[in-house]
Design a protein around this motif. Structure first.
Motif, PDB file in Angstrom:
ATOM      1  N   ARG A   1      64.667  99.139   7.267  1.00 54.80           N
ATOM      2  CA  ARG A   1      63.735  99.837   6.381  1.00 54.80           C
ATOM      3  C   ARG A   1      64.465 100.459   5.197  1.00 54.80           C
ATOM      4  O   ARG A   1      63.973 100.473   4.088  1.00 54.80           O
ATOM      5  CB  ARG A   1      62.998 100.954   7.152  1.00 54.80           C
ATOM      6  N   GLN A   2      65.626 101.034   5.469  1.00 48.78           N
ATOM      7  CA  GLN A   2      66.425 101.640   4.403  1.00 48.78           C
ATOM      8  C   GLN A   2      67.897 101.328   4.625  1.00 48.78           C
ATOM      9  O   GLN A   2      68.374 101.242   5.761  1.00 48.78           O
ATOM     10  CB  GLN A   2      66.194 103.155   4.334  1.00 48.78           C
ATOM     11  N   TRP A   3      68.593 101.166   3.503  1.00 49.96           N
ATOM     12  CA  TRP A   3      70.020 100.831   3.524  1.00 49.96           C
ATOM     13  C   TRP A   3      70.679 101.623   2.404  1.00 49.96           C
ATOM     14  O   TRP A   3      70.194 101.653   1.286  1.00 49.96           O
ATOM     15  CB  TRP A   3      70.187  99.323   3.309  1.00 49.96           C
ATOM     16  N   TRP A   4      71.790 102.247   2.721  1.00 50.77           N
ATOM     17  CA  TRP A   4      72.501 102.986   1.683  1.00 50.77           C
ATOM     18  C   TRP A   4      73.983 102.975   1.972  1.00 50.77           C
ATOM     19  O   TRP A   4      74.396 103.146   3.118  1.00 50.77           O
ATOM     20  CB  TRP A   4      71.987 104.418   1.591  1.00 50.77           C
ATOM     21  N   GLU A   5      74.780 102.734   0.944  1.00 50.96           N
ATOM     22  CA  GLU A   5      76.227 102.658   1.099  1.00 50.96           C
ATOM     23  C   GLU A   5      76.898 103.911   0.538  1.00 50.96           C
ATOM     24  O   GLU A   5      76.474 104.452  -0.474  1.00 50.96           O
ATOM     25  CB  GLU A   5      76.779 101.423   0.373  1.00 50.96           C
ATOM     26  N   PHE A   6      77.962 104.329   1.204  1.00 52.30           N
ATOM     27  CA  PHE A   6      78.754 105.473   0.761  1.00 52.30           C
ATOM     28  C   PHE A   6      80.168 105.002   0.457  1.00 52.30           C
ATOM     29  O   PHE A   6      80.716 104.157   1.172  1.00 52.30           O
ATOM     30  CB  PHE A   6      78.802 106.554   1.850  1.00 52.30           C
ATOM     31  N   ALA A   7      80.744 105.575  -0.604  1.00 51.90           N
ATOM     32  CA  ALA A   7      82.128 105.282  -0.995  1.00 51.90           C
ATOM     33  C   ALA A   7      82.377 103.780  -1.057  1.00 51.90           C
ATOM     34  O   ALA A   7      83.311 103.254  -0.453  1.00 51.90           O
ATOM     35  CB  ALA A   7      83.110 105.954  -0.028  1.00 51.90           C
ATOM     36  N   GLY A   8      81.493 103.092  -1.784  1.00 49.64           N
ATOM     37  CA  GLY A   8      81.666 101.664  -1.991  1.00 49.64           C
ATOM     38  C   GLY A   8      81.434 100.819  -0.754  1.00 49.64           C
ATOM     39  O   GLY A   8      81.902  99.681  -0.679  1.00 49.64           O
ATOM     40  N   GLY A   9      80.735 101.353   0.225  1.00 50.17           N
ATOM     41  CA  GLY A   9      80.408 100.581   1.420  1.00 50.17           C
ATOM     42  C   GLY A   9      81.309 100.863   2.610  1.00 50.17           C
ATOM     43  O   GLY A   9      81.185 100.200   3.650  1.00 50.17           O
ATOM     44  N   ALA A  10      82.209 101.848   2.506  1.00 55.12           N
ATOM     45  CA  ALA A  10      83.078 102.187   3.638  1.00 55.12           C
ATOM     46  C   ALA A  10      82.249 102.703   4.813  1.00 55.12           C
ATOM     47  O   ALA A  10      82.627 102.549   5.985  1.00 55.12           O
ATOM     48  CB  ALA A  10      84.115 103.232   3.223  1.00 55.12           C
TER      49      ALA A  10
ATOM     50  N   PHE B   1      70.846 105.277  11.495  1.00 52.07           N
ATOM     51  CA  PHE B   1      72.220 105.198  11.990  1.00 52.07           C
ATOM     52  C   PHE B   1      73.191 105.277  10.823  1.00 52.07           C
ATOM     53  O   PHE B   1      72.922 104.741   9.745  1.00 52.07           O
ATOM     54  CB  PHE B   1      72.487 103.850  12.674  1.00 52.07           C
ATOM     55  N   THR B   2      74.346 105.902  11.041  1.00 51.22           N
ATOM     56  CA  THR B   2      75.481 105.699  10.141  1.00 51.22           C
ATOM     57  C   THR B   2      76.527 104.907  10.924  1.00 51.22           C
ATOM     58  O   THR B   2      76.751 105.139  12.114  1.00 51.22           O
ATOM     59  CB  THR B   2      76.096 107.029   9.655  1.00 51.22           C
ATOM     60  N   THR B   3      77.152 103.955  10.243  1.00 50.04           N
ATOM     61  CA  THR B   3      78.151 103.105  10.884  1.00 50.04           C
ATOM     62  C   THR B   3      79.008 102.465   9.802  1.00 50.04           C
ATOM     63  O   THR B   3      78.815 102.716   8.612  1.00 50.04           O
ATOM     64  CB  THR B   3      77.465 102.040  11.765  1.00 50.04           C
ATOM     65  N   THR B   4      79.950 101.637  10.193  1.00 49.87           N
ATOM     66  CA  THR B   4      80.737 100.858   9.239  1.00 49.87           C
ATOM     67  C   THR B   4      80.179  99.432   9.220  1.00 49.87           C
ATOM     68  O   THR B   4      79.495  99.006  10.153  1.00 49.87           O
ATOM     69  CB  THR B   4      82.227 100.837   9.628  1.00 49.87           C
ATOM     70  N   LYS B   5      80.475  98.688   8.158  1.00 47.05           N
ATOM     71  CA  LYS B   5      79.906  97.347   8.016  1.00 47.05           C
ATOM     72  C   LYS B   5      80.310  96.426   9.174  1.00 47.05           C
ATOM     73  O   LYS B   5      79.562  95.520   9.545  1.00 47.05           O
ATOM     74  CB  LYS B   5      80.338  96.739   6.679  1.00 47.05           C
ATOM     75  N   LYS B   6      81.458  96.684   9.752  1.00 47.04           N
ATOM     76  CA  LYS B   6      81.940  95.874  10.877  1.00 47.04           C
ATOM     77  C   LYS B   6      80.959  95.876  12.039  1.00 47.04           C
ATOM     78  O   LYS B   6      80.815  94.882  12.763  1.00 47.04           O
ATOM     79  CB  LYS B   6      83.308  96.413  11.318  1.00 47.04           C
TER      80      LYS B   6
END
Length: 446
Positions: free
Chosen positions: A141-150, A207-212
């Motif tokens: 539903r929503q997607w947001w990246e922080f610090a260039g996707g870290a 959720f917050t997580t890393t792209k991995k």
């Protein structure tokens, strides 16, 4: 902080309502008396019935002592002029709403600053970027990246296929869990969860997580069978639609349906040759079928009518489209859109307000996002040396109720946090909080 908002339209009134509850000195000015009257008397702000380009009106509003002057009328030229006048009359910082992308180019920033326009905001462009983020993955539903996707924030709705339904959060994996569950939207309530809470059917979970670990989130959310998006249909040829088509990744094929023939001709000049422009009514089911909606994975409704956009998305869902996005500018309709389960909702007022709100903060905040469905915000703070947040582990800092730290970025690497995590100078910290609480969190980071 003394803030003057010029323009009592959708963005201006929404921003005024948000800020009036924060004990700021808010002045809303507009030459249209009827617009000001609609604000009512129950808000803690001052109304000034003058044009924002009137020197006498600006003086009457007290612009000489203003910390921030925000011009958000529908007229770009008036906003620029109002900011120039405000700066010359003593305003410390100005923000103008614009609709010309050229003004945002880096080479023009210094030029406008010399004229007295310190910051520019283009809501349609910001909205287009959010739409593109929303359609990159069919299951979110929503997607947001922080610090260039870290570090990334993912909001997704829990269906019957989710593996994590009805399980207390403290049983989901212990300290090595590769995500932080920062909030749950349940009905009309937004919850900052603790270990004893559990996820229920139809919750929207953030959720917050890393792209991995995005595939892992997708698995436990039961969304592995959702089709990847390759084909997008946009209903309405607005400025947002043009920007959305321009920002779409190369691997996506885009069609725009617009009922005005002259606008269609203009669209063909504004978008790339590989974007198909169709003259017709996007509410016409036969037309949609003819144009291959059965093979479309994402449908985006961007007409000027919130009602039309909601209904069009419902129709697209019934025709088998996996992902739908609706522009809903009428705030009263947002909860209805969620109850109808139409998918992602875009609201220019919320988006613009988040960016302007960021400019008010004294702490070093690089991003602020208002979550459309939840009465909540996310901010990315940079930790200063010697600040209160570095004095003890997170569990002992005493963050206010309704706030939680979703993760941090240290030396470019996204890291999940626990109560024992000790923050350091230079860390980028993602904070999730209910309501407009970000201002109250500044003291922890300054």
């Amino acid at each position: 902080m003394k803030i003057i908002i010029a323009g009592a339209g959708n963005v201006g009134t929404h921003l005024a309502k948000l800020l009036s509850g924060e004990k700021q000195d808010i002045i809303l000015m507009d030459e249209d008396d009827e617009k000001l009257e609609k604000m009512g008397n129950n808000l803690d702000l001052m109304l000034v019935n003058y044009s924002p380009t009137s020197i006498n009106g600006l003086k009457e509003a007290g612009v000489a002592g203003a910390d921030l002057f925000i011009a958000v009328t529908p007229d770009e030229s008036r906003n620029m002029t109002a900011c120039m006048l405000a700066t010359n009359l003593g305003a410390k910082k100005t923000v103008a709403r614009i609709d010309n992308y050229e003004y945002l180019l880096p080479k023009n920033k210094e030029f406008f600053a010399k004229l007295g326009v310190h910051s520019l905001i283009y809501p349609e462009m910001l909205a287009a970027r959010e739409i593109v983020d929303a359609v990159k993955m069919s299951w979110i539903r929503q997607w947001w990246e922080f610090a260039g996707g870290a570090l990334v924030l993912i909001g997704t709705k829990m269906r019957e296929t989710a593996e994590i339904l009805n399980v207390p959060l403290h049983e989901l994996g212990g300290r090595n869990i590769p995500f932080h569950l920062v909030a749950i939207k349940r009905g009309n309530e937004t919850i900052i969860p603790n270990g004893n809470d559990s996820i229920k059917l139809n919750d929207i979970v953030y959720f917050t997580t890393t792209k991995k670990y995005i595939p892992y989130i997708r698995k436990i959310a039961g969304k592995e069978n959702y089709a990847d998006i390759r084909n997008v249909m946009i209903m309405g040829g607005s400025r947002i639609a043009v920007r959305t088509a321009q920002y779409m990744p190369d691997y996506m094929r885009t069609k725009i349906i617009e009922c005005d023939f002259n606008r269609c001709n203009r669209l063909t000049e504004l978008v790339d040759d590989d974007v198909m422009v169709i003259n017709g009514d996007g509410r016409d089911v036969e037309l949609l079928l003819e144009e291959g909606i059965k093979n479309i994975e994402a449908f985006v409704a961007l007409t000027g009518s919130s009602e039309t956009n909601i209904l069009a998305c419902l129709a697209a869902k019934r025709l088998g489209v996996t992902k739908t996005v609706a522009e809903v500018e009428n705030v009263d309709y947002i909860s209805m859109a969620e109850s109808l389960d139409i998918g992602a909702v875009i609201n220019k007022k919320f988006i613009a307000a988040s960016h302007i709100y960021q400019m008010m903060l004294d702490a070093d905040v690089s991003n602020v996002k208002c979550l459309t469905f939840a009465n909540a915000d996310v901010a990315e703070f940079t930790v200063k040396g010697g600040s209160r947040i570095t004095k003890a582990p997170i569990k002992d800092i005493g963050l206010p109720k309704g706030a939680t730290i979703g993760g941090l970025i240290r030396n470019g690497e996204g890291i999940m946090v626990t109560g024992n995590t000790q923050l350091q100078e230079g860390d980028h910290v993602v904070v999730f909080c209910l309501g407009m609480m970000i201002k109250k969190l500044e003291k922890y980071f300054n």
